[in-house]
Structures are given as C-alpha cells and as structure tokens.
Design an enzyme around this catalytic site. Structure first.
Site, mmCIF file in Angstrom:
data_model
loop_
_atom_site.group_PDB
_atom_site.id
_atom_site.type_symbol
_atom_site.label_atom_id
_atom_site.label_comp_id
_atom_site.label_asym_id
_atom_site.label_seq_id
_atom_site.Cartn_x
_atom_site.Cartn_y
_atom_site.Cartn_z
ATOM 1 N N ASP A 164 0.883 -1.169 0.000
ATOM 2 C CA ASP A 164 0.000 0.000 0.000
ATOM 3 C C ASP A 164 0.920 1.218 0.000
ATOM 4 O O ASP A 164 1.673 1.432 0.965
ATOM 5 C CB ASP A 164 -0.867 -0.036 1.270
ATOM 6 C CG ASP A 164 -1.777 1.183 1.393
ATOM 7 O OD1 ASP A 164 -1.588 2.165 0.640
ATOM 8 O OD2 ASP A 164 -2.688 1.149 2.251
ATOM 9 N N VAL A 165 0.863 2.028 -1.056
ATOM 10 C CA VAL A 165 1.819 3.143 -1.149
ATOM 11 C C VAL A 165 1.593 4.204 -0.074
ATOM 12 O O VAL A 165 2.446 5.053 0.146
ATOM 13 C CB VAL A 165 1.801 3.824 -2.540
ATOM 14 C CG1 VAL A 165 2.306 2.877 -3.619
ATOM 15 C CG2 VAL A 165 0.433 4.391 -2.881
ATOM 16 N N ASN A 204 2.778 5.704 -9.512
ATOM 17 C CA ASN A 204 1.638 5.913 -10.410
ATOM 18 C C ASN A 204 0.300 5.712 -9.710
ATOM 19 O O ASN A 204 -0.728 6.206 -10.180
ATOM 20 C CB ASN A 204 1.790 4.919 -11.578
ATOM 21 C CG ASN A 204 0.483 4.572 -12.244
ATOM 22 O OD1 ASN A 204 -0.009 5.329 -13.071
ATOM 23 N ND2 ASN A 204 -0.106 3.428 -11.876
ATOM 24 N N TYR A 227 -9.202 14.767 -5.067
ATOM 25 C CA TYR A 227 -8.344 14.290 -6.168
ATOM 26 C C TYR A 227 -7.546 15.451 -6.763
ATOM 27 O O TYR A 227 -6.322 15.371 -6.943
ATOM 28 C CB TYR A 227 -9.233 13.644 -7.232
ATOM 29 C CG TYR A 227 -8.501 13.012 -8.406
ATOM 30 C CD1 TYR A 227 -8.011 11.714 -8.327
ATOM 31 C CD2 TYR A 227 -8.323 13.701 -9.608
ATOM 32 C CE1 TYR A 227 -7.354 11.121 -9.403
ATOM 33 C CE2 TYR A 227 -7.671 13.120 -10.688
ATOM 34 C CZ TYR A 227 -7.203 11.825 -10.574
ATOM 35 O OH TYR A 227 -6.553 11.238 -11.653
ATOM 36 N N LYS A 280 -3.470 16.068 -6.832
ATOM 37 C CA LYS A 280 -2.717 16.204 -8.091
ATOM 38 C C LYS A 280 -2.017 17.566 -8.156
ATOM 39 O O LYS A 280 -0.882 17.663 -8.631
ATOM 40 C CB LYS A 280 -3.636 15.988 -9.295
ATOM 41 C CG LYS A 280 -4.229 14.581 -9.395
ATOM 42 C CD LYS A 280 -3.159 13.507 -9.533
ATOM 43 C CE LYS A 280 -3.739 12.111 -9.784
ATOM 44 N NZ LYS A 280 -2.725 11.065 -9.873
HETATM 45 P P1 NAD Z 1 -6.584 2.350 -12.420
HETATM 46 O O1 NAD Z 1 -7.663 2.422 -11.436
HETATM 47 O O2 NAD Z 1 -6.716 1.480 -13.624
HETATM 48 O O3 NAD Z 1 -5.203 1.973 -11.697
HETATM 49 C C1 NAD Z 1 -4.838 2.532 -10.473
HETATM 50 C C2 NAD Z 1 -3.743 1.690 -9.895
HETATM 51 O O4 NAD Z 1 -3.397 2.191 -8.601
HETATM 52 C C3 NAD Z 1 -4.181 0.248 -9.709
HETATM 53 O O5 NAD Z 1 -3.164 -0.618 -10.145
HETATM 54 C C4 NAD Z 1 -4.378 0.143 -8.196
HETATM 55 O O6 NAD Z 1 -4.153 -1.138 -7.705
HETATM 56 C C5 NAD Z 1 -3.327 1.099 -7.716
HETATM 57 N N1 NAD Z 1 -3.563 1.489 -6.333
HETATM 58 C C6 NAD Z 1 -4.684 2.024 -5.804
HETATM 59 N N2 NAD Z 1 -4.530 2.223 -4.478
HETATM 60 C C7 NAD Z 1 -3.265 1.810 -4.183
HETATM 61 C C8 NAD Z 1 -2.510 1.760 -2.997
HETATM 62 N N3 NAD Z 1 -3.014 2.170 -1.829
HETATM 63 N N4 NAD Z 1 -1.248 1.258 -3.066
HETATM 64 C C9 NAD Z 1 -0.731 0.822 -4.222
HETATM 65 N N5 NAD Z 1 -1.390 0.862 -5.374
HETATM 66 C C10 NAD Z 1 -2.653 1.330 -5.357
HETATM 67 O O7 NAD Z 1 -6.294 3.826 -12.874
HETATM 68 P P2 NAD Z 1 -5.405 4.434 -14.029
HETATM 69 O O8 NAD Z 1 -6.310 5.135 -14.932
HETATM 70 O O9 NAD Z 1 -4.445 3.432 -14.577
HETATM 71 O O10 NAD Z 1 -4.650 5.533 -13.155
HETATM 72 C C11 NAD Z 1 -3.276 5.441 -12.828
HETATM 73 C C12 NAD Z 1 -2.812 6.820 -12.442
HETATM 74 O O11 NAD Z 1 -3.024 7.712 -13.530
HETATM 75 C C13 NAD Z 1 -3.553 7.436 -11.252
HETATM 76 O O12 NAD Z 1 -2.642 8.155 -10.451
HETATM 77 C C14 NAD Z 1 -4.550 8.381 -11.913
HETATM 78 O O13 NAD Z 1 -4.905 9.439 -11.071
HETATM 79 C C15 NAD Z 1 -3.737 8.843 -13.105
HETATM 80 N N6 NAD Z 1 -4.557 9.371 -14.202
HETATM 81 C C16 NAD Z 1 -5.341 8.560 -14.963
HETATM 82 C C17 NAD Z 1 -6.084 9.110 -15.999
HETATM 83 C C18 NAD Z 1 -6.959 8.285 -16.912
HETATM 84 O O14 NAD Z 1 -7.607 8.856 -17.789
HETATM 85 N N7 NAD Z 1 -7.004 6.981 -16.781
HETATM 86 C C19 NAD Z 1 -6.038 10.473 -16.242
HETATM 87 C C20 NAD Z 1 -5.230 11.270 -15.431
HETATM 88 C C21 NAD Z 1 -4.488 10.698 -14.424
#
Ligand code: NAD
Length: 284
Positions: free
Chosen positions: A81-82, A108, A181, A185
């Site tokens: 858990d990060v 990430n 959120y 960010k």
């Molecule tokens: P996702 O939900 O598919 O993946 C999120 C990942 O974070 C998962 O692997 C999850 O297991 C992990 N995670 C969650 N809580 C955690 C914890 N406590 N410890 C360790 N890992 C944990 O989402 P995504 O779209 O792949 O998003 C990844 C990153 O990109 C995030 O930071 C998100 O804010 C950012 N982001 C995504 C988008 C998008 O359009 N998908 C846009 C902007 C930013």
C-alpha cells in the site's frame, strides 16, 4: 473489461518502442492494470527489468509480469500500500534484493473517492491525499535515498536516477465533485518541482506526466455512457480521441531515458489538447 463506445483512431500505430533503457531497473506502483501496467510493459520493451507493485489485484500484477518476461526482461511482483511508510520501505528493500539497484521510479498509484464538498467525509478526503500525494512522497524519498547510495552507473544512464510522478490534467484544471483528487494532483506538481530543484545537482531528474482522458479501468464508466462519451468528453478534447495507455507509456519511456537528459522539473500533458481551453474553439 466491459464493452465501450470508444473507437480507436484509424491511423497506423507508431512503431515499436526502441531499446533506450537497456540494463536499467525500474519500479512502477499500481502496475496491475491501467497506466501503471502500460508503463511497466513499456519500460520492459525499452530494455528495463521492472518491479511490479500492486495493492489488491495480484492476478493483474502477474499478467503484467508475464508481459514483461515475454519481452525477455525480469519482473518482480510486490504487494504494498503506497500510503504505508512500512510497506513502501519494504518494497524498496525488495527492489534492491531483486535487482541490486534502481534507475527509474514511477509512482503511479491513484484512486478517486468522489463527493461534493458538503458531502465529502474526512475519510474520503484523507484516503485520496494519503494514496495520491503522500504515496508519491514516500516513494520519492526512498528512491532518492537509493539513488544517492548507489551513485551514477554511466554504463546504463547519465543520470543518478529518474523519478516520474503520475499526475493528471487536474493538477491545473479544477474539478468540481473531486476536490480531494484535484488537491492531491495539484500537490504533486509542487512536490515534483521542489524535489527537482533540490536534487538536480546530483543528476537526479524529477518530472511528471499529466494525462487527460485515457482508456483505463478508471474511465470505464465515462467510456460506456454514450451521453458522457460523445457530448461531454469528446467536446473537451481537441484531438477528438480518447488517449491510449500506450500514449502515456511512450512518454514515460522517453522521460526515463537519456534522450530527455536535460529535462528536469517539468510536467508533460498527454491529453489531446484538453488543457488548451477547448471552450474557445470556434469562439473567435
Ligand atoms: P486504475 O484504477 O486502472 O489503476 C490505479 C492503480 O493504482 C491500480 O493498479 C491500483 O491497484 C493502484 N492502487 C490504488 N490504491 C493503491 C494503494 N493504496 N497502493 C498501491 N497501489 C494502489 O487507474 P489508471 O487510470 O491506470 O490511473 C493510474 C494513475 O493515472 C492514477 O494516479 C490516476 O490518477 C492517473 N490518471 C489517470 C487518468 C486516466 O484517464 N485513466 C487520467 C489522469 C491521471
């Protein structure tokens, strides 16, 4: 994954990722799916061995590891858990045990717990800050400690180490109903810049990626509703397409490589122009 209204662009995809990370060792958090998974695989395609962190989805992490091994690279899967100092510390110990060093750290992991402010609980606020912002700090601190301890290995990179934070267009675009959120960010932006300023003289580079709407499990709801997809989402994107995880992975590989050696303290927006005030299109 549920069916979506999303249609990929017709253009031929860009060519294969070049081996610009040969011999490097990377750590990616939240790499069991979505952008973390795509970055971990992108790093492996570019020649790096990768520690694949996951929180709850072990099966997803194993799939990421399989894809890394299919590139001829080594993968190590680690649950953490990060938001937990002890877990992050243990994860970096595993990184050293498994690979001997760390060249690239890509924190990430991110979550959304959405609520309008008058309905947002302290728990919703705190958990998003803990995972999305404090998690970045904990990983960055461990990575910088490790970079300093191991020094520069010119045979793999000119840099002592590279940190790549996953942020979002919501580090500058306000987002009603998502104040926790957006606050996290926005916090990443000045965390990133402050650390970049602090460690640049050591040849440690600290940068961020800020995606717009990318096709990942986090966005499934928006991509499955024609209303949201056509009438809301595409209106916000001048490029008129949703981003692919690979769009983000390619930028991550470039930021991790010596090709971006003089790039430090910047945020790259990977958003099809979402941050270009699309409401002004046709308003001249
Ligand atoms: P996702 O939900 O598919 O993946 C999120 C990942 O974070 C998962 O692997 C999850 O297991 C992990 N995670 C969650 N809580 C955690 C914890 N406590 N410890 C360790 N890992 C944990 O989402 P995504 O779209 O792949 O998003 C990844 C990153 O990109 C995030 O930071 C998100 O804010 C950012 N982001 C995504 C988008 C998008 O359009 N998908 C846009 C902007 C930013």
């Amino acid at each position: 994954m549920p069916e979506t209204n999303y249609q990929p662009p017709n253009e031929a995809p860009p060519g294969p990722i070049r081996p610009v990370l040969k011999g490097q060792k990377a750590l990616v958090t939240g790499a069991s799916k979505g952008l973390g998974q795509a970055m971990a695989i992108g790093f492996a395609q570019a020649g790096a061995d990768v520690l694949v962190n996951y929180h709850t989805d072990e099966e997803g992490a194993r799939q990421t590891a399989k894809a890394i091994e299919a590139c001829g690279r080594k993968a190590e899967v680690f649950q953490a858990d990060v938001a937990s100092e002890d877990d992050v510390s243990a994860m970096f110990h595993r990184m050293t045990d498994a690979f001997g060093r760390i060249d690239i750290c890509a924190p990430n992991s991110g979550i959304q717990l959405n609520a309008r402010v008058d309905e947002m609980t302290l728990a919703q606020w705190q958990r998003v800050i803990d995972v999305n912002l404090t998690g970045m700090f904990l990983c960055a601190r461990e990575a910088i400690r490790a970079f300093k301890k191991q020094g520069i290995d010119r045979s793999v990179s000119y840099a002592m180490g590279k940190l790549i934070f996953m942020s979002s267009v919501h580090d500058i675009i306000p987002w009603e109903g998502h104040a926790n959120y957006a606050a996290a960010k926005g916090g990443i932006m000045l965390l990133m810049k402050s650390l970049a300023q602090e460690v640049a003289h050591l040849r440690i580079r600290v940068n961020a990626l800020s995606p717009g709407a990318i096709r990942t499990p986090m966005n499934v709801e928006k991509l499955t509703s024609p209303e949201v997809f056509e009438r809301v989402l595409l209106k916000l994107i001048p490029a008129k397409r949703i981003g692919e995880p690979e769009d983000v992975a390619r930028a991550a590989v470039w930021l991790a490589s010596d090709e971006s050696d003089y790039v430090n303290g910047v945020t790259i927006y990977i958003d099809g122009g979402m941050t270009l005030y699309p409401g002004f299109i046709g308003a001249g």
